[in-house]
Design an enzyme around this catalytic site. Structure first.
Site, short mmCIF file in Angstrom:
data_model
loop_
_atom_site.label_atom_id
_atom_site.label_comp_id
_atom_site.label_asym_id
_atom_site.label_seq_id
_atom_site.Cartn_x
_atom_site.Cartn_y
_atom_site.Cartn_z
N ASP A 293 38.13 53.02 46.78
CA ASP A 293 37.47 52.16 46.03
C ASP A 293 37.71 50.74 45.89
O ASP A 293 39.03 50.54 46.04
CB ASP A 293 36.91 52.92 44.51
CG ASP A 293 35.79 52.30 43.72
OD1 ASP A 293 35.02 51.27 44.26
OD2 ASP A 293 35.57 52.40 42.71
N HIS A 294 36.86 49.76 45.44
CA HIS A 294 37.61 48.49 45.03
C HIS A 294 37.77 48.31 43.51
O HIS A 294 37.09 48.87 42.75
CB HIS A 294 36.47 47.30 45.51
CG HIS A 294 36.47 47.45 46.91
ND1 HIS A 294 34.95 47.11 47.84
CD2 HIS A 294 37.19 47.36 48.17
CE1 HIS A 294 35.28 47.13 49.16
NE2 HIS A 294 36.39 47.23 49.27
N TYR A 473 32.46 49.27 41.69
CA TYR A 473 31.29 49.91 42.23
C TYR A 473 31.30 50.31 43.46
O TYR A 473 29.98 50.40 43.97
CB TYR A 473 30.09 49.58 41.30
CG TYR A 473 30.46 48.79 40.15
CD1 TYR A 473 30.94 49.35 39.15
CD2 TYR A 473 30.16 47.42 40.03
CE1 TYR A 473 31.21 48.69 38.01
CE2 TYR A 473 30.33 46.66 38.89
CZ TYR A 473 30.82 47.28 37.89
OH TYR A 473 31.19 46.48 36.72
N HIS A 474 32.32 50.56 44.18
CA HIS A 474 32.27 50.90 45.67
C HIS A 474 32.76 52.09 46.08
O HIS A 474 33.34 51.96 47.19
CB HIS A 474 32.89 49.69 46.62
CG HIS A 474 32.19 48.27 46.23
ND1 HIS A 474 32.63 47.08 46.35
CD2 HIS A 474 30.84 48.01 45.80
CE1 HIS A 474 31.88 46.19 46.07
NE2 HIS A 474 30.62 46.37 45.67
N PRO A 475 32.63 53.17 45.34
CA PRO A 475 33.34 54.48 45.87
C PRO A 475 32.65 54.75 47.45
O PRO A 475 31.48 54.64 47.40
CB PRO A 475 32.91 55.43 44.65
CG PRO A 475 31.67 54.94 44.20
CD PRO A 475 31.99 53.35 43.99
#
Ligand SMILES: Cc1cc2nc3c(=O)[nH]c(=O)nc-3n(C[C@H](O)[C@H](O)[C@H](O)COP(=O)(O)OP(=O)(O)OC[C@H]3O[C@@H](n4cnc5c(N)ncnc54)[C@H](O)[C@@H]3O)c2cc1C
Length: 537
Positions: A293-294, A473-475
């Site tokens: 994630d980011h 919010y990029h899992p």
């Protein structure tokens, strides 16, 4: 549900909506089961309604991570869309494909050119209807309208771009073109002043074909098997358990829910399933692993010129922009919270950008509990420049916390757990101050508010980002695709290894995390995934 279905898709999010549209366009009968409800809601449709959806359980799974040592023991908040359109119905609408070399990485990990850059570029051109027109890179005439990056920008964007240029970061007209590095204005999934989610662009047109059946508020609780062949799913709807069958089952529940559903269905790390009393069908240690994630942070300044705070904070300002939006579909409420952005490298010897920038002409340092006050920002002129890492080396995981399908899984984010991630973030936050020190931005700044001028030593800057950073919010990658069975869950055709009739098609299937926001790659996965699925039958 009545009828026989070729495919059953679990989840009407970014990937699931595209998949439904593509399979229906090929003449297949599709059943979509979605845990959330309708997306016909004012704050879903209005772009700046984003802030109102952030903590709203009516449209959001509202997950919390486990206490994370990398964040000084704090629990991070993870919004995920629980509504038609999934996370594309609650996201910040930035349209970024990622770096071309990210898809070379996908090719390398999957061993399939189908997932490589040339294939992705052709697919993106077919998907897009770009307001700026088409070229070798951008597409027109596709199902997804993309708003121009040339829209009238906030007046503070120009000084910010000039400040970036003064640091040596070039102006970039299109981050989705041949060069990603630079500063500019993002393209957005907004059409006619309304959010252009995957539901609006793909699922709703597909429903009109009569080949797609949709059931909302249907929580899929497990996949049903005959031996090792998936034959359908069990789901909870209106307080009772139901079953639905189809020729093939495709999980598109997103990077948190898809591994949870696989585990509830007996596919996952055997000891973890056994500990929750779930019978093991396939011992698969890669389910829930490889979570990538980011992680991002904002720096905030008080300005000596008006910002969006001055417009969105006072009641008369809210009234004005509200009327403007309702009457004309334009104005501050019709755009994303990200007024500009960019990509940069923390070291010149790196082969590609490793950090992403977000420029926001407002600030929200004084939030009320349980609110992301995008529509009620600080009572002074404020500005934020944020960033997030592109390809962190830290890995987390999703674990089954309970055999109850309604209970959230355990999210172990494990951020900043490698020296490399800490070092690159330290270099990156210093770059934010370098931008702010350049003219003409510098003269417009009154003072730095966060982390504040006293925070200068490396150890204090590190402590600050451990304290204040969060997911962007990029899992991804929690049921990843790959050529190597020892390190992946899916083969290059998205099939779950060890069983038949079951695939995964969402961000959990990413072989690696893309250097950019993840809605476009999730939509791409639905698009190219449909080709793999149709090719196999
Ligand atoms: C707050 C936020 C801001 C973001 N901002 C951006 C941005 O600006 N740009 C960008 O590119 N990306 C952004 N993203 C990320 C991007 O939106 C996601 O990566 C992408 O939408 C993920 O797509 P997906 O198909 O994997 O999952 P999702 O779109 O999350 O879809 C999964 C769907 O499955 C449903 N589901 C899950 N489990 C079940 C079950 N058991 N039964 C039935 N249905 C189920 C869910 O309710 C959901 O509708 C953001 C995300 C968030 C949360």
């Amino acid at each position: 549900m009545d009828g026989t279905f070729d495919y059953l898709i679990v989840g009407a999010g970014s990937s699931g909506s595209v998949l439904a549209q593509r399979l229906a366009a090929a003449g297949r009968r599709v059943l979509v089961l979605e845990a959330g409800g309708s997306d016909r809601r004012f704050f879903v449709q209005m772009p700046l309604g984003y802030g109102k959806l952030f903590y709203d359980p009516a449209v959001n799974w509202c997950y919390r991570t486990e206490p994370d040592p990398g964040l000084n023991g704090q629990r991070d908040f993870w919004p995920r869309g629980k509504v038609l359109g999934g996370s594309s119905a609650i996201n910040a609408m930035v349209w970024i494909r990622g770096h071309a070399s990210d898809y070379d990485d996908w090719h390398a990990v999957t061993g399939s050119s189908h997932w490589g850059w040339e294939s992705a570029r052709a697919a993106y051109r077919a998907i897009e209807d770009n307001e700026d027109g088409g070229d070798d890179w951008r597409g027109t005439g596709g199902p997804l309208f993309i708003r121009s990056a040339k829209v009238p920008a906030h007046p503070l964007v120009e000084p910010w771009l000039q400040a970036c240029e003064a640091t040596g970061l070039p102006r970039r007209a299109d981050f989705n073109g041949p060069e990603q590095e630079g500063a500019g204005i993002y393209q957005l999934t907004i059409k006619g002043g309304r959010r252009n989610s995957a539901s609006r662009a793909f699922l709703r047109p597909a429903l009109k074909t009569g080949r797609v059946a949709l059931r909302t508020r249907a929580l899929v609780t497990r996949v049903l098997f005959e031996g090792t062949r998936a034959i359908g799913v069990e789901y909870r709807w209106k307080g009772a358990l139901h079953q639905a069958r189809a020729g093939e089952v495709i999980l598109a529940g997103g990077a948190v829910n898809t591994p949870q559903l696989l585990m509830l269905s007996g596919i996952g790390p055997a000891a973890m399933l056994a500990a929750q009393g779930v019978p093991v069908l396939v011992d698969q240690p890669n389910v829930g692993a490889h979570l990538n994630d980011h992680q991002g942070i904002n720096y905030t300044w008080r300005m000596n010129v008006p910002t969006m705070n001055d417009i969105l904070r006072p009641w008369w300002g809210k009234l004005r922009v509200g009327l403007q939006y309702l009457l004309t579909g334009s104005g501050p409420l019709s755009v994303s919270i990200n007024h500009g952005g960019g990509f940069f490298r923390t070291r010149p010897d790196l082969p590609r950008p490793n950090m992403q920038l977000y420029f926001q002409a407002f600030s929200t340092l004084i939030p009320r509990e349980g609110e992301r006050p995008v529509l009620s920002p600080d009572p002074f002129p404020g500005l934020s420049i944020g960033l997030s890492n592109c390809r962190p080396s830290s890995r987390g995981r999703i674990e089954l916390a309970s055999a109850d399908p309604a209970a959230p899984p355990r999210i172990i984010a494990n951020v900043f757990s490698t020296d490399q991630d800490v070092e690159e973030m330290l270099a990156a936050v210093k770059y934010l101050r370098l931008i702010a020190a350049q003219e003409p931005l510098r003269s417009l700044i009154a003072e730095e508010l966060r982390p504040g001028p006293a925070v200068t030593r490396d150890e204090d800057l590190i402590d600050d980002f451990r304290q204040r950073s969060g997911t962007v919010y990029h899992p991804s990658c929690t049921a990843r695709m790959g050529a190597d069975p020892a390190t992946s869950v899916l083969d290059a055709d998205l099939r779950v290894r060890g069983v038949q009739g079951l695939r995964v098609c969402d961000a959990s299937a990413f072989p690696t995390l893309i250097g950019g926001n993840t809605n476009a790659p999730a939509i791409l996965l639905g698009w190219l995934g449909a080709e793999r699925i149709l090719a196999a039958r």
